[in-house]
Design a protein around this motif. Structure first.
Motif, mmCIF file in Angstrom:
data_model
loop_
_atom_site.group_PDB
_atom_site.id
_atom_site.type_symbol
_atom_site.label_atom_id
_atom_site.label_comp_id
_atom_site.label_asym_id
_atom_site.label_seq_id
_atom_site.Cartn_x
_atom_site.Cartn_y
_atom_site.Cartn_z
ATOM 1 N N TRP A 126 12.045 3.968 -5.186
ATOM 2 C CA TRP A 126 11.958 4.870 -3.886
ATOM 3 C C TRP A 126 12.021 4.652 -2.270
ATOM 4 N N ARG A 180 1.021 4.293 -2.848
ATOM 5 C CA ARG A 180 0.512 5.407 -3.041
ATOM 6 C C ARG A 180 1.664 6.208 -3.129
ATOM 7 N N ALA A 181 2.791 5.996 -2.828
ATOM 8 C CA ALA A 181 3.646 6.834 -3.516
ATOM 9 C C ALA A 181 3.725 7.302 -4.545
ATOM 10 N N ARG A 224 9.531 6.449 1.621
ATOM 11 C CA ARG A 224 9.153 7.820 1.834
ATOM 12 C C ARG A 224 8.311 8.224 0.681
ATOM 13 N N ARG A 225 9.158 8.234 -0.467
ATOM 14 C CA ARG A 225 7.954 8.795 -1.676
ATOM 15 C C ARG A 225 9.039 7.874 -2.810
ATOM 16 N N PRO A 234 0.401 -1.398 -0.287
ATOM 17 C CA PRO A 234 -0.298 -0.256 -0.155
ATOM 18 C C PRO A 234 0.822 1.455 -0.009
ATOM 19 N N ALA A 235 1.591 1.220 1.079
ATOM 20 C CA ALA A 235 2.479 2.508 0.607
ATOM 21 C C ALA A 235 3.295 2.422 -0.394
ATOM 22 N N LEU A 236 4.042 1.895 -0.921
ATOM 23 C CA LEU A 236 4.823 2.261 -2.432
ATOM 24 C C LEU A 236 3.632 1.952 -3.306
#
Length: 258
Positions: free
Chosen positions: A165, A81-82, A168-169, A77-79
């Motif tokens: 990646w 989203r970024a 953080r972003r 999910p974090a990847l």
């Protein structure tokens, strides 16, 4: 998209990219895109430092970005989203009347690379070829010939290796294919790229909704293009495991049947 187009030299915090092919103005596309994006979203791409665009070979020097490529399995999910944030930011960059990136052009020539070639051998490959020929008589080509209602600055090379990646972003590299595009086509390019097959990239559509009809049509085009690359003797055939072309033919048939 499927060939070696450059060599890289890393010196400290700088990366110099020397182009081994540049007949499509790859070096000018990359430099123009880097300058443009860095002006409007400076933390998204490498900082352009200098360019030798008339040299032989031409070269572009940029800063080195931190991070690891988005490769090696399903994106969490974090990847996701970024990655969505990075693409959304790229699409906000002004891009009108900026040669050599524009004007907008349709991508139907990439589908024609398959259907203008000889019919391949093998039942599965031939079936995908025949279905692709029939596709030209349907509504998709007319739709894709029409300019989209809104255009964006397109990355156009969505190999997951080109998205870095840092925890953080996500930042974006490799702009030698940059051009004026549209969101549906950009997502289609990413979803159909071989690097994204096991990444769960379809979940990007929850964060980047696009015109589903144009997306489906564009996915069909790029699935045809990938089958062209993967056919026996094609530029991507030797770099992929046996059976990849058949798997691509099945994927294309599913898309054409959808």
């Amino acid at each position: 998209m499927a060939r070696h187009t450059h060599d890289l030299t890393v010196a400290g915090d700088l990366v110099t990219k020397r182009y081994t092919s540049w007949e499509r103005d790859e070096h000018r596309r990359e430099w123009t895109a880097l300058v443009l994006v860095h002006e409007h979203a400076p933390d998204l791409v490498p900082r352009p430092m200098r360019a030798d665009l008339d040299a032989n070979p031409p070269a572009v020097t940029m800063t080195r970005l931190p991070g690891e490529p988005l490769s090696g399995g399903e994106l969490g999910p974090a990847l996701l989203r970024a990655l969505a944030d990075a693409l959304r930011t790229l699409w906000t960059v002004p891009h009108d009347d900026v040669p050599p990136l524009g004007p907008w052009r349709d991508d139907l020539g990439f589908a024609a690379r398959l259907t203008s070639a000889p019919r391949p051998k093998g039942d599965l490959l031939a079936a995908a070829y025949d279905a692709s020929l029939a596709w030209w008589d349907g509504p998709d080509p007319a739709l894709l010939r029409c300019p989209p209602p809104g255009t964006v600055l397109g990355h156009r090379d969505p190999n997951l290796l080109n998205y870095l990646w840092d925890g953080r972003r996500v930042r974006i590299v490799d702009f030698e294919d940059a051009a004026v595009s549209d969101p549906a086509t950009e997502i289609a390019l990413l979803l159909e790229h071989l690097s994204a097959r096991d990444a769960g990239a379809e979940r990007l559509l929850d964060r980047l909704p696009v015109d589903p009809t144009r997306l489906r049509a564009a996915r069909r085009v790029w699935a045809m293009f990938w089958l062209t690359l993967l056919l026996p003797g094609g530029p991507a055939a030797a770099r992929n495991p046996p059976g990849t072309a058949d798997a691509q033919a099945r994927r294309l048939l599913r898309l054409l049947d959808a």
